[in-house]
Design a protein around this motif. Structure first.
Motif, short mmCIF file in Angstrom:
data_model
loop_
_atom_site.label_atom_id
_atom_site.label_comp_id
_atom_site.label_asym_id
_atom_site.label_seq_id
_atom_site.Cartn_x
_atom_site.Cartn_y
_atom_site.Cartn_z
N THR A 301 0.83 -1.21 0.00
CA THR A 301 0.00 0.00 0.00
C THR A 301 0.86 1.26 0.00
OG1 THR A 301 -1.72 -1.20 1.22
CG2 THR A 301 -1.85 1.20 1.21
N LEU A 302 1.92 1.26 0.82
CA LEU A 302 2.79 2.43 0.90
C LEU A 302 3.54 2.67 -0.41
CD1 LEU A 302 4.19 1.84 4.51
CD2 LEU A 302 2.61 3.65 3.80
N LEU A 303 4.07 1.61 -1.00
CA LEU A 303 4.79 1.75 -2.26
C LEU A 303 3.86 2.19 -3.39
CD1 LEU A 303 7.11 -1.40 -2.08
CD2 LEU A 303 7.83 0.99 -1.97
N GLU A 304 2.63 1.67 -3.38
CA GLU A 304 1.65 2.08 -4.39
C GLU A 304 1.35 3.57 -4.26
OE1 GLU A 304 -2.24 -0.13 -6.24
OE2 GLU A 304 -2.28 0.37 -4.11
N HIS A 305 1.25 4.05 -3.02
CA HIS A 305 1.02 5.47 -2.78
C HIS A 305 2.18 6.32 -3.27
CE1 HIS A 305 -0.49 9.08 -0.89
NE2 HIS A 305 0.62 9.20 -0.19
N LYS A 306 3.39 5.75 -3.22
CA LYS A 306 4.57 6.47 -3.69
C LYS A 306 4.69 6.47 -5.21
CE LYS A 306 6.43 7.39 0.38
NZ LYS A 306 6.65 8.78 0.85
N GLY A 307 3.74 5.83 -5.89
CA GLY A 307 3.74 5.85 -7.35
C GLY A 307 4.24 4.58 -8.00
N LYS A 308 4.58 3.58 -7.20
CA LYS A 308 5.02 2.31 -7.76
C LYS A 308 3.81 1.51 -8.26
CE LYS A 308 9.40 2.88 -6.76
NZ LYS A 308 10.40 3.05 -7.84
N ALA A 310 1.80 -2.06 -9.47
CA ALA A 310 1.72 -3.40 -8.91
C ALA A 310 2.77 -4.32 -9.51
CB ALA A 310 0.32 -3.98 -9.13
N GLU A 311 3.06 -4.14 -10.81
CA GLU A 311 4.06 -4.99 -11.46
C GLU A 311 5.48 -4.69 -10.96
OE1 GLU A 311 2.45 -2.08 -14.69
OE2 GLU A 311 1.70 -3.22 -12.98
N GLU A 312 5.75 -3.44 -10.61
CA GLU A 312 7.06 -3.11 -10.05
C GLU A 312 7.21 -3.67 -8.63
OE1 GLU A 312 8.05 1.14 -12.30
OE2 GLU A 312 6.77 1.13 -10.52
N ILE A 313 6.13 -3.63 -7.86
CA ILE A 313 6.16 -4.19 -6.51
C ILE A 313 6.33 -5.70 -6.57
CG2 ILE A 313 4.85 -4.47 -4.36
CD1 ILE A 313 3.45 -1.80 -5.05
N GLY A 355 4.09 -11.26 1.38
CA GLY A 355 3.05 -10.30 1.75
C GLY A 355 2.85 -9.22 0.71
N MET A 356 3.91 -8.83 0.02
CA MET A 356 3.80 -7.87 -1.08
C MET A 356 3.26 -8.53 -2.34
SD MET A 356 7.50 -6.10 -0.44
CE MET A 356 7.40 -4.92 -1.77
N TYR A 357 3.55 -9.82 -2.50
CA TYR A 357 3.15 -10.54 -3.71
C TYR A 357 1.64 -10.70 -3.83
CZ TYR A 357 1.91 -14.80 -6.25
OH TYR A 357 1.28 -15.71 -7.05
N PHE A 358 0.96 -11.08 -2.75
CA PHE A 358 -0.46 -11.43 -2.85
C PHE A 358 -1.33 -10.27 -3.34
CE2 PHE A 358 0.47 -15.12 0.07
CZ PHE A 358 0.10 -16.09 -0.85
N PRO A 359 -1.24 -9.06 -2.75
CA PRO A 359 -2.07 -7.97 -3.31
C PRO A 359 -1.63 -7.57 -4.71
CG PRO A 359 -0.63 -7.14 -1.57
CD PRO A 359 -0.52 -8.63 -1.54
N SER A 360 -0.32 -7.68 -5.01
CA SER A 360 0.17 -7.34 -6.34
C SER A 360 -0.44 -8.24 -7.40
CB SER A 360 1.70 -7.45 -6.40
OG SER A 360 2.32 -6.59 -5.50
N ILE A 361 -0.39 -9.54 -7.15
CA ILE A 361 -0.88 -10.50 -8.15
C ILE A 361 -2.41 -10.40 -8.28
CG2 ILE A 361 -1.31 -12.52 -6.69
CD1 ILE A 361 0.61 -12.57 -10.02
N ILE A 427 6.65 -5.74 -17.12
CA ILE A 427 6.56 -4.30 -16.85
C ILE A 427 6.56 -3.51 -18.16
CG2 ILE A 427 7.82 -2.32 -15.90
CD1 ILE A 427 8.64 -4.18 -13.57
N ASP A 428 7.42 -3.90 -19.10
CA ASP A 428 7.48 -3.22 -20.40
C ASP A 428 6.16 -3.36 -21.15
OD1 ASP A 428 10.08 -2.48 -19.89
OD2 ASP A 428 10.98 -4.15 -21.00
#
Length: 458
Positions: A301-308, A310-313, A355-361, A427-428
């Motif tokens: 959530t924090l990284l997404e807020h910073k502009g990252k 889901a694929e980068e996370i 923990g980062m993978y599950f919401p990303s996927i 990502i590309d």
């Protein structure tokens, strides 16, 4: 080791609380959601889903220990694990199309029945009964990780018409509470195994309670929904496979899921023999792992807020997995206390990545996988994962691999490195897709503006 585990549990819990506090503020600012109907819908989903997850997690800490308690050797335990993964390949692939065709609500009810039976088989020390239980467990696990999500996405988008962007928030919240439930499950399993007098059998009896409650709630509160019902069962299965190979983004995403989950499930088998000793509280170790999953969810959530994106996370999660496997390639076969500590810390790092993978996927599947075949496509993703996991576990029957588990960790390291390469390609592709979408929208706006001007002139 016991003091280290309890101390790390306290520290990690404080970190998880701080990270979640920041993530909650970020989420509120990002969404500004005060929709009471949406929150009520979320709660109805979470109540059922969390009971299913609790029933699943209660079994996690003591599966390996239970088989060892019944005097099975490591090679026999590996075969029991393989039975679960193999059943996911043979039968689990069918659960998605069946859920789409006959109803996802019916599939969740069937999940509770199958998983309840799986828990009951753990009361027997007979290898054949346990083998059947593992087969049922593999089927139930496939259903847990496909039908619940498919039911929710349909209800969210099709029946209620909520914004697609809110799906990511729901799964980020569910990942956090998934970790919290797993912590609770680890503590309850630890208490049950040590105080009820039934040893490692107790957690499986406790798991019956949330599973039965889950089934009753689905029957009484959920509405039925379906996927694509036009084709027959065989054509539905093959249609999911056709969708995967006709879309490079879906193929890459499925490959990334298979790679990371292969590493995760191999880890599920290996962490107990790597860390186990007379002074290791396995339930509390499991709880520490789950706290790390909560931290990872908050970091998403924090990284997404910073502009990252889901694929980068997701790629960052693969870097964490690769780091863990690289460390364990050196430490996993050493019995000295310091190396067990290093392995333990590396495992905590891996769990943060998970923990980062599950919401990303979950977010990425919502973006690239068509809703009508979601459960079908998701279960096809599990086939290569289960095959690779079975192969790795069966290799433990070889004396060379059994005596030096670093070989298995090296295999996981190679997979994680491959995943990093594929994630860059993904990502590309996503960047090109988003650019193309923006261009199309701008062209449509320009055409609409020109049409409006022409209409005014005439």
């Amino acid at each position: 080791m016991e003091l280290l585990v309890y101390g790390s549990f306290v520290i990690l819990s404080l970190l998880a609380y701080g990270a979640r506090h920041q993530a909650n503020k970020t989420s509120d600012k990002k969404l500004s959601v005060s929709n009471a109907n949406f929150k009520g819908f979320q709660r109805s989903f979470f109540t059922v889903y969390f009971l299913a997850l609790l029933g699943d997690w209660l079994q996690g800490p003591y599966v390996y220990k239970l088989y060892a308690f019944y005097q099975f050797q490591e090679a026999e335990i590996a075969i029991l694990y393989v039975a679960g993964f193999a059943s996911s390949v043979m039968f689990g692939t069918c659960t998605g199309p069946l859920a789409d065709l006959f109803g996802r609500r019916k599939a969740t009810i069937l999940f509770t029945i199958i998983y309840t039976f799986c828990c009951l088989t753990k009361l027997s020390s007979d290898f054949n009964v346990l083998f059947v239980g593992r087969i049922c467990g593999g089927i139930a696990t496939s259903m847990l990780f496909s039908t619940f999500e498919s039911w929710y996405v349909y209800e969210h988008s099709e029946r209620h018409g909520y914004p697609v962007e809110w799906i990511g928030i729901t799964f980020s919240i569910s990942t956090f509470w998934n970790g919290l439930l797993a912590i609770l499950a680890g503590v309850l399993a630890n208490i049950g195994a040590e105080t009820l007098g039934y040893g490692p059998v107790a957690p499986f009896v406790l798991a019956l309670i949330p599973l039965v409650a889950c089934g009753f709630l689905v029957v009484s509160t959920w509405e039925e929904n379906y996927g694509d019902r036009k084709g027959n069962f065989t054509s539905s299965c093959m249609e999911g496979l056709r969708i995967i190979f006709s879309n490079q983004s879906i193929l890459l995403l499925g490959s990334l899921q298979s790679i990371l989950e292969t590493c995760m499930y191999i880890f599920v088998f290996l962490w107990t023999p790597v860390l186990d000793s007379d002074s290791t509280p396995l339930g509390m170790v499991f709880s520490c792992f789950m706290v790390c999953i909560m931290i990872g969810s908050s970091m998403f959530t924090l990284l997404e807020h910073k502009g990252k994106t889901a694929e980068e996370i997701l790629r960052f999660a693969l870097y964490l997995v690769a780091t863990t496997m690289a460390v364990c390639c050196y430490t996993a076969n050493k019995n000295e206390f310091i190396y067990k500590v290093i392995s333990y810390v590396a495992f905590l790092l891996l769990e943060i990545g998970i923990g980062m993978y599950f919401p990303s996927i979950s977010v990425l599947r919502g973006q690239v996988v068509p809703e009508s075949h979601r459960a079908n496509v998701m279960n096809w993703f599990r086939v290569p994962m289960n095959c690779m996991t079975c192969g790795a576990l069966l290799s433990l029957k070889l004396d060379t691999v059994s005596k030096d588990k670093r070989i298995v960790f090296a295999f996981c390291l190679a997979l994680a490195c491959l995943g990093i390469v594929l994630s860059s390609r993904f990502i590309d592709l996503q960047a090109k897709r988003k650019t193309s979408t923006r261009t199309s929208v701008e062209e449509e706006k320009r055409e609409a503006k020109v049409s409006l001007l022409e209409a005014e002139e005439s």
